[in-house]
Design a protein around this motif. Structure first.
Motif, PDB file in Angstrom:
ATOM      1  N   ASN A  57       0.886  -1.241  -0.153  1.00  0.00           N
ATOM      2  CA  ASN A  57       0.103   0.156   0.140  1.00  0.00           C
ATOM      3  C   ASN A  57       0.937   1.255  -0.054  1.00  0.00           C
ATOM      4  O   ASN A  57       0.465   2.210  -0.630  1.00  0.00           O
ATOM      5  CB  ASN A  57      -0.945   0.108   1.218  1.00  0.00           C
ATOM      6  CG  ASN A  57      -1.865   1.124   1.143  1.00  0.00           C
ATOM      7  OD1 ASN A  57      -2.608   1.314   0.135  1.00  0.00           O
ATOM      8  ND2 ASN A  57      -2.202   1.698   2.139  1.00  0.00           N
TER       9      ASN A  57
ATOM     10  N   LYS B  33      -2.245   7.681  -4.452  1.00  0.00           N
ATOM     11  CA  LYS B  33      -3.634   7.670  -4.706  1.00  0.00           C
ATOM     12  C   LYS B  33      -4.209   7.735  -5.760  1.00  0.00           C
ATOM     13  O   LYS B  33      -5.296   6.998  -6.005  1.00  0.00           O
ATOM     14  CB  LYS B  33      -3.798   9.270  -3.685  1.00  0.00           C
ATOM     15  CG  LYS B  33      -5.170   9.476  -3.632  1.00  0.00           C
ATOM     16  CD  LYS B  33      -5.927   8.693  -2.668  1.00  0.00           C
ATOM     17  CE  LYS B  33      -7.279   9.071  -2.513  1.00  0.00           C
ATOM     18  NZ  LYS B  33      -8.230   7.918  -2.170  1.00  0.00           N
ATOM     19  N   GLU B  34      -3.352   8.144  -6.954  1.00  0.00           N
ATOM     20  CA  GLU B  34      -4.213   8.113  -8.169  1.00  0.00           C
ATOM     21  C   GLU B  34      -4.159   6.595  -8.723  1.00  0.00           C
ATOM     22  O   GLU B  34      -5.339   6.218  -9.443  1.00  0.00           O
ATOM     23  CB  GLU B  34      -3.505   8.846  -9.293  1.00  0.00           C
ATOM     24  CG  GLU B  34      -3.566  10.353  -8.808  1.00  0.00           C
ATOM     25  CD  GLU B  34      -2.505  10.870  -7.757  1.00  0.00           C
ATOM     26  OE1 GLU B  34      -1.539  10.301  -7.592  1.00  0.00           O
ATOM     27  OE2 GLU B  34      -2.719  11.964  -7.172  1.00  0.00           O
ATOM     28  N   ARG B  35      -3.149   5.906  -8.494  1.00  0.00           N
ATOM     29  CA  ARG B  35      -2.969   4.602  -8.829  1.00  0.00           C
ATOM     30  C   ARG B  35      -3.973   3.726  -8.279  1.00  0.00           C
ATOM     31  O   ARG B  35      -4.735   2.897  -8.753  1.00  0.00           O
ATOM     32  CB  ARG B  35      -1.541   3.978  -8.823  1.00  0.00           C
ATOM     33  CG  ARG B  35      -0.769   4.558  -9.798  1.00  0.00           C
ATOM     34  CD  ARG B  35       0.736   3.952  -9.673  1.00  0.00           C
ATOM     35  NE  ARG B  35       0.574   2.498 -10.091  1.00  0.00           N
ATOM     36  CZ  ARG B  35       1.629   1.510  -9.552  1.00  0.00           C
ATOM     37  NH1 ARG B  35       2.657   1.933  -9.238  1.00  0.00           N
ATOM     38  NH2 ARG B  35       1.276   0.288  -9.920  1.00  0.00           N
ATOM     39  N   GLN B  36      -4.287   4.154  -6.887  1.00  0.00           N
ATOM     40  CA  GLN B  36      -5.070   3.436  -5.907  1.00  0.00           C
ATOM     41  C   GLN B  36      -6.596   3.582  -6.683  1.00  0.00           C
ATOM     42  O   GLN B  36      -7.417   2.509  -6.914  1.00  0.00           O
ATOM     43  CB  GLN B  36      -5.168   3.731  -4.736  1.00  0.00           C
ATOM     44  CG  GLN B  36      -4.126   3.266  -4.044  1.00  0.00           C
ATOM     45  CD  GLN B  36      -3.847   3.797  -2.459  1.00  0.00           C
ATOM     46  OE1 GLN B  36      -4.940   4.352  -2.016  1.00  0.00           O
ATOM     47  NE2 GLN B  36      -2.689   3.508  -1.683  1.00  0.00           N
ATOM     48  N   ASP B  37      -6.845   4.865  -6.659  1.00  0.00           N
ATOM     49  CA  ASP B  37      -8.322   5.158  -7.374  1.00  0.00           C
ATOM     50  C   ASP B  37      -8.542   4.460  -8.796  1.00  0.00           C
ATOM     51  O   ASP B  37      -9.378   4.011  -8.954  1.00  0.00           O
ATOM     52  CB  ASP B  37      -8.202   6.600  -7.569  1.00  0.00           C
ATOM     53  CG  ASP B  37      -8.526   7.390  -6.156  1.00  0.00           C
ATOM     54  OD1 ASP B  37      -8.833   6.743  -4.992  1.00  0.00           O
ATOM     55  OD2 ASP B  37      -8.248   8.409  -6.218  1.00  0.00           O
ATOM     56  N   ALA B  38      -7.298   4.496  -9.681  1.00  0.00           N
ATOM     57  CA  ALA B  38      -7.580   3.795 -10.959  1.00  0.00           C
ATOM     58  C   ALA B  38      -7.747   2.470 -10.794  1.00  0.00           C
ATOM     59  O   ALA B  38      -8.576   1.687 -11.570  1.00  0.00           O
ATOM     60  CB  ALA B  38      -6.359   4.236 -11.771  1.00  0.00           C
ATOM     61  N   TYR B  39      -7.087   1.696 -10.000  1.00  0.00           N
ATOM     62  CA  TYR B  39      -7.398   0.419  -9.533  1.00  0.00           C
ATOM     63  C   TYR B  39      -8.666   0.073  -9.219  1.00  0.00           C
ATOM     64  O   TYR B  39      -9.456  -0.855  -9.665  1.00  0.00           O
ATOM     65  CB  TYR B  39      -6.256  -0.250  -8.708  1.00  0.00           C
ATOM     66  CG  TYR B  39      -6.566  -1.699  -8.493  1.00  0.00           C
ATOM     67  CD1 TYR B  39      -6.533  -2.766  -9.235  1.00  0.00           C
ATOM     68  CD2 TYR B  39      -7.108  -2.013  -7.281  1.00  0.00           C
ATOM     69  CE1 TYR B  39      -6.877  -4.064  -8.851  1.00  0.00           C
ATOM     70  CE2 TYR B  39      -7.356  -3.297  -6.963  1.00  0.00           C
ATOM     71  CZ  TYR B  39      -7.340  -4.159  -7.721  1.00  0.00           C
ATOM     72  OH  TYR B  39      -7.780  -5.528  -7.317  1.00  0.00           O
ATOM     73  N   LEU B  40      -9.305   0.792  -8.109  1.00  0.00           N
ATOM     74  CA  LEU B  40     -10.483   0.490  -7.550  1.00  0.00           C
ATOM     75  C   LEU B  40     -11.673   0.661  -8.552  1.00  0.00           C
ATOM     76  O   LEU B  40     -12.559  -0.076  -8.691  1.00  0.00           O
ATOM     77  CB  LEU B  40     -10.629   1.432  -6.484  1.00  0.00           C
ATOM     78  CG  LEU B  40      -9.845   1.076  -5.245  1.00  0.00           C
ATOM     79  CD1 LEU B  40      -9.982   1.873  -4.099  1.00  0.00           C
ATOM     80  CD2 LEU B  40      -9.944  -0.524  -4.737  1.00  0.00           C
ATOM     81  N   LYS B  41     -11.516   1.662  -9.546  1.00  0.00           N
ATOM     82  CA  LYS B  41     -12.262   1.925 -10.533  1.00  0.00           C
ATOM     83  C   LYS B  41     -12.677   0.853 -11.699  1.00  0.00           C
ATOM     84  O   LYS B  41     -13.568   0.553 -12.161  1.00  0.00           O
ATOM     85  CB  LYS B  41     -12.219   3.284 -11.121  1.00  0.00           C
ATOM     86  CG  LYS B  41     -12.657   4.286 -10.446  1.00  0.00           C
ATOM     87  CD  LYS B  41     -12.204   5.652 -11.202  1.00  0.00           C
ATOM     88  CE  LYS B  41     -12.580   7.077 -10.209  1.00  0.00           C
ATOM     89  NZ  LYS B  41     -12.218   8.058 -10.918  1.00  0.00           N
ATOM     90  N   SER B  42     -11.362  -0.025 -11.917  1.00  0.00           N
ATOM     91  CA  SER B  42     -11.251  -0.832 -12.695  1.00  0.00           C
ATOM     92  C   SER B  42     -11.766  -2.298 -12.260  1.00  0.00           C
ATOM     93  O   SER B  42     -11.807  -3.115 -13.038  1.00  0.00           O
ATOM     94  CB  SER B  42     -10.032  -0.980 -13.442  1.00  0.00           C
ATOM     95  OG  SER B  42      -8.958  -1.557 -12.615  1.00  0.00           O
TER      96      SER B  42
END
Length: 64
Positions: free
Chosen positions: A49, A54-63
């Motif tokens: 983690n 933060k951007e990569r976390q958000d992108a992963y969670l959206k996908s």
């Protein structure tokens, strides 16, 4: 948070069919560090983690 104890060779199931085996590779009580080996299917992303932005976390969670 769910805390589990597992014996060598045991695993956990995440969701309906995602099996993950966690193996303790080493422990240093002086530094309070635990080394884990995680055996999971390649379809299960495993991240440290603190290395994700933060951007990569958000992108992963959206996908997901």
């Amino acid at each position: 948070m769910l805390l589990l104890q597992r014996r060598v060779g045991e695993s956990i199931i995440i969701g309906k069919d995602q099996e993950i085996e966690v193996v303790v590779m080493g422990y240093d009580s002086g530094d309070k560090k635990l080394t884990l080996g995680i055996a999971a299917d390649k379809s299960i992303p495993v991240f440290r983690n603190e290395l994700l932005t933060k951007e990569r976390q958000d992108a992963y969670l959206k996908s997901a």
